[in-house]
Design an enzyme around this catalytic site. Structure first.
Site, PDB file in Angstrom:
ATOM      1  N   THR A 305      -6.155  -0.480  -5.353  1.00  0.00           N
ATOM      2  CA  THR A 305      -4.793   0.123  -4.631  1.00  0.00           C
ATOM      3  C   THR A 305      -4.549   0.988  -5.320  1.00  0.00           C
ATOM      4  O   THR A 305      -4.971   1.996  -6.962  1.00  0.00           O
ATOM      5  CB  THR A 305      -3.786  -0.832  -5.711  1.00  0.00           C
ATOM      6  OG1 THR A 305      -3.475  -1.894  -5.213  1.00  0.00           O
ATOM      7  CG2 THR A 305      -2.074  -0.679  -4.856  1.00  0.00           C
ATOM      8  N   PHE A 307      -1.873   4.155  -6.180  1.00  0.00           N
ATOM      9  CA  PHE A 307      -0.496   4.398  -7.004  1.00  0.00           C
ATOM     10  C   PHE A 307       0.220   6.293  -6.640  1.00  0.00           C
ATOM     11  O   PHE A 307      -0.973   6.776  -7.253  1.00  0.00           O
ATOM     12  CB  PHE A 307      -0.549   4.242  -8.936  1.00  0.00           C
ATOM     13  CG  PHE A 307      -0.242   2.357  -8.883  1.00  0.00           C
ATOM     14  CD1 PHE A 307      -1.880   1.474  -8.719  1.00  0.00           C
ATOM     15  CD2 PHE A 307       0.592   1.959  -9.162  1.00  0.00           C
ATOM     16  CE1 PHE A 307      -2.114   0.423  -8.601  1.00  0.00           C
ATOM     17  CE2 PHE A 307       0.208   0.490  -8.783  1.00  0.00           C
ATOM     18  CZ  PHE A 307      -1.385  -0.243  -8.697  1.00  0.00           C
TER      19      PHE A 307
HETATM   20  O1  LIG Z   1       2.663  -7.040  -8.350  1.00  0.00           O
HETATM   21  C1  LIG Z   1       1.764  -6.272  -8.865  1.00  0.00           C
HETATM   22  O2  LIG Z   1       1.117  -6.615 -10.073  1.00  0.00           O
HETATM   23  C2  LIG Z   1       1.953  -4.938  -8.426  1.00  0.00           C
HETATM   24  O3  LIG Z   1       1.381  -4.206 -10.058  1.00  0.00           O
HETATM   25  C3  LIG Z   1       2.591  -4.266  -7.094  1.00  0.00           C
HETATM   26  C4  LIG Z   1       1.063  -4.828  -6.024  1.00  0.00           C
HETATM   27  C5  LIG Z   1       1.825  -4.261  -5.146  1.00  0.00           C
HETATM   28  O4  LIG Z   1       2.942  -3.424  -4.877  1.00  0.00           O
HETATM   29  O5  LIG Z   1       0.591  -4.203  -3.714  1.00  0.00           O
HETATM   30  C6  LIG Z   1      -0.050  -3.389  -6.995  1.00  0.00           C
HETATM   31  C7  LIG Z   1      -0.898  -3.507  -6.474  1.00  0.00           C
HETATM   32  C8  LIG Z   1      -2.441  -4.953  -6.373  1.00  0.00           C
HETATM   33  O6  LIG Z   1      -2.512  -4.294  -5.101  1.00  0.00           O
HETATM   34  C9  LIG Z   1      -0.766  -5.377  -5.781  1.00  0.00           C
HETATM   35  C10 LIG Z   1      -0.027  -5.667  -5.985  1.00  0.00           C
END
Ligand SMILES: O=C(O)C(=O)C[C@]1(C(=O)O)C=C[C@@H](O)C=C1
Length: 430
Positions: A305, A307
């Site tokens: 992911t 950020f």
């Molecule tokens: O729910 C979490 O733990 C988050 O940090 C959010 C979140 C997102 O929004 O995509 C972040 C990373 C992962 O892809 C899954 C969820």
């Protein structure tokens, strides 16, 4: 979607904290604007391009060589003047931009039914002076991947949990936090559209990015076996990242979306749910006393992911390391506009790393009348583009000056160092 409200003792920021606090007027940030200049001595909106492909190509070549020969940067960040300046929410903004949502108008649907929490001295503390701990807002509760991303971006920060993305934005705007760290895209689930929309509605600047390998676990109360489960809960992105693996594990049970992964784990623990599992990090298992039923359940081991880090002030772009710049624009009327915009980068050998389109909320439909066939209704879009160049580079400034010729709206969301940390898909994102 469930709303897993934190217990009253929780430190998770929500609108009740934010709406009741006094607003500060100091240090409001003017929006990052590109100064409109006609870089090539042509009328705004017209390059005198003919209708044939050959005309267009030769015009492009001329523009491209003009762009390279410009000695002075033709755009300015934050130094631009605009005729249309108004004060919205205490910020100076261009009224033609998409609006910032006034704090009082956030709407009941977003507020939580928690009693307002009294302000404390630490709530009122100003942003840290040099040397003290940076406060970083993220969406979720401790154990969320966003918390891990905050730690990767700012190793010794104080991570501040917020119950919604919107709250994380406001925490920074209201000086409760110094930065926000928010997910914008995932290698399996794609873009997190909500955050793209919020980037536009708020006036924060992207000051960095981090890519976090996301390693999901299936968590349940101690002693629970897979066969007892009737549902799996998690953040929608996490559910979609594990869809096939859950089926392979024989878990053809109900899947329910909640606000964040660690919140799902906390919810199971708080309510002693014996029939429910959560998809979350190993750290969440540890924090909420759950057992790991299955480890590494993401459909792809390279699940990652991205950020972005947000701040009230932009950083000064540099050229001594790889930078990325994020912009958003709405295109003007005309043919091949998107092609023309993108070629402004191609002619300068600037790589685009991402393009995302979102419906233009303020102007959703464009009507095109044709006496013979009637009225066509085209959807209008906002385009988010990331490109690999720093706004300190003249080629990037010139590319944007050219883009501005074809667009009705353009904003630089930030110019920031690229995440160049070595890629290790097997490392844990928790
Ligand atoms: O729910 C979490 O733990 C988050 O940090 C959010 C979140 C997102 O929004 O995509 C972040 C990373 C992962 O892809 C899954 C969820």
């Amino acid at each position: 979607m469930h709303t897993l409200s934190p217990p009253p003792s929780s430190n998770v920021l929500n609108f009740n904290h934010i709406i009741t606090r006094p607003r500060r007027s100091l240090n409001r940030v003017a929006p990052t604007r590109i100064l409109i200049k006609c870089a090539y001595g042509l009328e705004h909106g017209s390059y005198g391009v003919g209708s044939s492909r050959a005309d267009w190509q030769s015009s492009c070549a001329i523009l491209s060589s003009n762009a390279f020969s410009q000695e002075k940067p033709s755009t300015e960040i934050n130094g631009g003047k605009s005729d249309n300046i108004a004060a919205i929410n205490g910020h100076k903004t261009n009224v033609t931009d998409l609006q910032l949502v006034p704090i009082g108008n956030l709407g009941g649907e977003l507020s939580k039914p928690l009693p307002p929490k009294p302000l404390t001295i630490s709530d009122l503390a100003p942003a840290p002076m040099h040397g003290s701990q940076l406060r970083v807002a993220y969406q979720g509760v401790p154990g969320a991947y966003s918390e891990a991303a905050a730690g990767k971006a700012y190793p010794n920060c104080e991570a501040i949990p917020c119950d919604q993305f919107e709250v994380a934005f406001q925490a920074v705007e209201l000086w409760i936090a110094d930065r926000a760290v928010l997910p914008v895209e995932n290698s399996l689930g794609g873009s997190i559209h909500r955050n793209y929309d919020l980037l536009l509605r708020h006036r924060l600047h992207i000051v960095g990015e981090v890519q976090l390998p996301v390693h999901h676990c299936l968590l349940a109360l101690p002693g629970i076996r897979k066969e007892y489960l009737t549902r799996v809960i998690s953040h929608p992105q996490a559910l979609s990242q594990c869809e096939h693996t859950l089926t392979k594990l024989g878990l053809n049970v109900a899947r329910e979306a909640v606000d964040d992964t660690a919140g799902a784990a906390e919810f199971i623990a708080t309510n002693s749910l014996r029939d429910t599992a959560a998809i979350a990090s190993a750290r969440a298992a540890e924090l909420y006393g759950l057992q790991i039923l299955a480890d590494g359940i993401q459909d792809d081991p390279s699940n990652v992911t991205r950020f972005v880090m947000l701040a009230r002030e932009p950083i000064i772009p540099r050229t001594d390391r790889p930078f990325k710049t994020s912009i958003v624009f709405a295109h003007d009327k005309g043919t091949s506009v998107l092609f023309k915009v993108l070629s402004a980068f191609a002619f300068r050998n600037i790589s685009l790393t991402k393009i995302e389109s979102r419906p233009h909320r303020n102007r959703p439909i464009r009507l095109v009348d044709d006496a013979n066939v009637g009225t066509a209704k085209h959807f209008e879009y906002l385009f988010y583009v990331d490109f690999e160049a720093s706004m300190a580079e003249i080629r990037a400034q010139n590319a944007l000056a050219e883009v501005q010729e074809f667009t009705s709206f353009l904003r630089v969301l930030g110019s920031y160092p690229m995440d160049m940390t070595p890629w290790s898909p097997s490392s844990r994102g928790d």
